[in-house]
Design a protein around this motif. Structure first.
Motif, mmCIF file in Angstrom:
data_model
loop_
_atom_site.group_PDB
_atom_site.id
_atom_site.type_symbol
_atom_site.label_atom_id
_atom_site.label_comp_id
_atom_site.label_asym_id
_atom_site.label_seq_id
_atom_site.Cartn_x
_atom_site.Cartn_y
_atom_site.Cartn_z
ATOM 1 N N ARG A 77 0.835 -1.206 0.000
ATOM 2 C CA ARG A 77 0.000 0.000 0.000
ATOM 3 C C ARG A 77 0.874 1.263 0.000
ATOM 4 O O ARG A 77 0.566 2.251 -0.685
ATOM 5 C CB ARG A 77 -0.932 -0.001 1.201
ATOM 6 N N LEU A 78 1.955 1.214 0.758
ATOM 7 C CA LEU A 78 2.866 2.364 0.787
ATOM 8 C C LEU A 78 3.495 2.578 -0.583
ATOM 9 O O LEU A 78 3.589 3.721 -1.072
ATOM 10 C CB LEU A 78 3.947 2.134 1.842
ATOM 11 N N ARG A 79 3.905 1.493 -1.206
ATOM 12 C CA ARG A 79 4.513 1.610 -2.530
ATOM 13 C C ARG A 79 3.527 2.174 -3.549
ATOM 14 O O ARG A 79 3.857 3.053 -4.343
ATOM 15 C CB ARG A 79 5.013 0.246 -2.994
ATOM 16 N N ASP A 80 2.287 1.669 -3.506
ATOM 17 C CA ASP A 80 1.277 2.150 -4.449
ATOM 18 C C ASP A 80 0.935 3.624 -4.215
ATOM 19 O O ASP A 80 0.644 4.367 -5.162
ATOM 20 C CB ASP A 80 0.012 1.282 -4.338
ATOM 21 N N GLY A 84 1.137 6.716 -6.860
ATOM 22 C CA GLY A 84 -0.119 7.368 -7.212
ATOM 23 C C GLY A 84 -1.188 6.434 -7.723
ATOM 24 O O GLY A 84 -2.098 6.849 -8.457
ATOM 25 N N ASP A 85 -1.115 5.147 -7.331
ATOM 26 C CA ASP A 85 -2.111 4.165 -7.763
ATOM 27 C C ASP A 85 -3.445 4.449 -7.074
ATOM 28 O O ASP A 85 -3.505 4.659 -5.856
ATOM 29 C CB ASP A 85 -1.619 2.757 -7.409
ATOM 30 N N GLU A 86 -4.548 4.424 -7.850
ATOM 31 C CA GLU A 86 -5.871 4.743 -7.308
ATOM 32 C C GLU A 86 -6.373 3.709 -6.309
ATOM 33 O O GLU A 86 -7.159 4.037 -5.416
ATOM 34 C CB GLU A 86 -6.885 4.890 -8.462
ATOM 35 N N LYS A 87 -5.930 2.479 -6.453
ATOM 36 C CA LYS A 87 -6.470 1.439 -5.565
ATOM 37 C C LYS A 87 -6.022 1.609 -4.112
ATOM 38 O O LYS A 87 -6.530 0.955 -3.217
ATOM 39 C CB LYS A 87 -6.099 0.045 -6.064
ATOM 40 N N VAL A 88 -5.075 2.513 -3.891
ATOM 41 C CA VAL A 88 -4.582 2.735 -2.541
ATOM 42 C C VAL A 88 -5.663 3.301 -1.627
ATOM 43 O O VAL A 88 -5.576 3.199 -0.398
ATOM 44 C CB VAL A 88 -3.350 3.681 -2.581
ATOM 45 N N HIS A 89 -6.716 3.898 -2.215
ATOM 46 C CA HIS A 89 -7.778 4.499 -1.409
ATOM 47 C C HIS A 89 -8.713 3.465 -0.783
ATOM 48 O O HIS A 89 -9.485 3.794 0.108
ATOM 49 C CB HIS A 89 -8.580 5.484 -2.263
#
Length: 281
Positions: A77-80, A84-89
């Motif tokens: 999650r930190l890497r994403d 700027g990956d959207e799935k991090v939300h």
């Protein structure tokens, strides 16, 4: 449905009764016995015999109870988030389901094998008490409670490497698989080697049980090792006369590597053979 064994698995009356009692009581079935007596295979055959899916959780010395529920991958999650990956939300994207979660979420009743529970830390069984009792657990990261759709049939195996906590034992139905007697062993051999010569089986069983009876063996040969040994005897066309007329002064049976698993036991048999030769002089 009741379990009575399968075409591939010979279950004694006591073992069948234990399986069916655990199912009726909706308690985990704790199975102990010598290594090689078919504890792990039992779960596979119970699933096959009852027509249910099997989920296997093989325990290692590093396994934690939490891993059976779920794991949160904070690193991914930190890497994403850095990329700027959207799935991090959605934190649910980083929740990995464990074997208990899989069993609880299944659309039909499953058989859940927790294999070699005694390999893990002593606190491992206690850490699963609430989940096995209530058939539910809480996911802190998402705030959801996971409840079992169908209570799984749970089979737990142990090789007695360490004592299990009393609180855990109270919640289980216990059965110890005794080592098979000659008649039961012959039935087991028939399942695995249906076309084997009867005379070879008789002589091989004689050697096998004599070997198990030798005092001081560090690792007595097990059922699975007998099956492997018979397979080698057939593959090499070893005649049963070699077993029947074996020389006691040699002591070690042919292809002994399938039966004996350490040098101490080989040396023990060699010493016994040497002593026998001296007595005959």
């Amino acid at each position: 449905m009741t379990f009575t064994g399968t075409e591939r698995y010979v279950a004694t009356d006591d073992l069948s009764m234990a399986v069916n009692a655990a199912v009726a009581l909706q308690r985990p079935l704790l199975i102990k016995g010598e290594p090689g007596t078919g504890k792990t295979l039992l779960a596979e055959e119970v699933a096959a015999g009852l027509g249910k899916p099997l989920i296997q959780w093989h325990i290692k010395s590093t396994t934690k109870a939490q891993q059976g529920l779920y794991e949160y991958d904070a690193v991914s999650r930190l890497r994403d988030s850095q990329l700027g990956d959207e799935k991090v939300h959605d934190i649910a994207n980083y929740i990995k389901r464990g074997k208990l979660w899989e069993a609880f979420a299944a659309d039909e009743q499953v058989v859940l094998l927790i294999d070699e529970v005694d390999k893990a830390d002593i606190e491992f069984p206690n850490d699963l008490l609430v989940e096995l009792d209530r058939m539910e657990f809480y996911v802190y990261e998402t705030g959801e409670t996971i409840k079992a759709k169908h209570r799984p049939i749970i089979i737990i195996t142990s090789n007695n490497e360490k004592e299990l906590p009393d609180a855990f034992l109270r919640r289980c139905f216990f059965h110890f698989i005794n080592f098979p007697d000659r008649d039961t062993m012959r039935r087991i051999v028939d399942v695995h080697h249906p076309n084997i010569a009867e005379s070879l089986v008789a002589e091989a069983l004689e050697v096998f049980f004599e070997l198990r009876a030798i005092p001081g063996l560090k690792k007595r040969p097990s059922t699975s090792e007998l099956i492997d040994w018979l397979k080698l005897l057939m593959a090499d066309n070893i005649p049963d006369e070699i077993l029947k007329n074996r020389d006691p002064s040699k002591a070690i049976p042919p292809l002994y590597g399938a039966l004996l698993k350490n040098e101490q036991d080989v040396q023990l048999l060699e010493r016994l053979a040497f002593m026998h030769r001296r007595e005959r002089r």
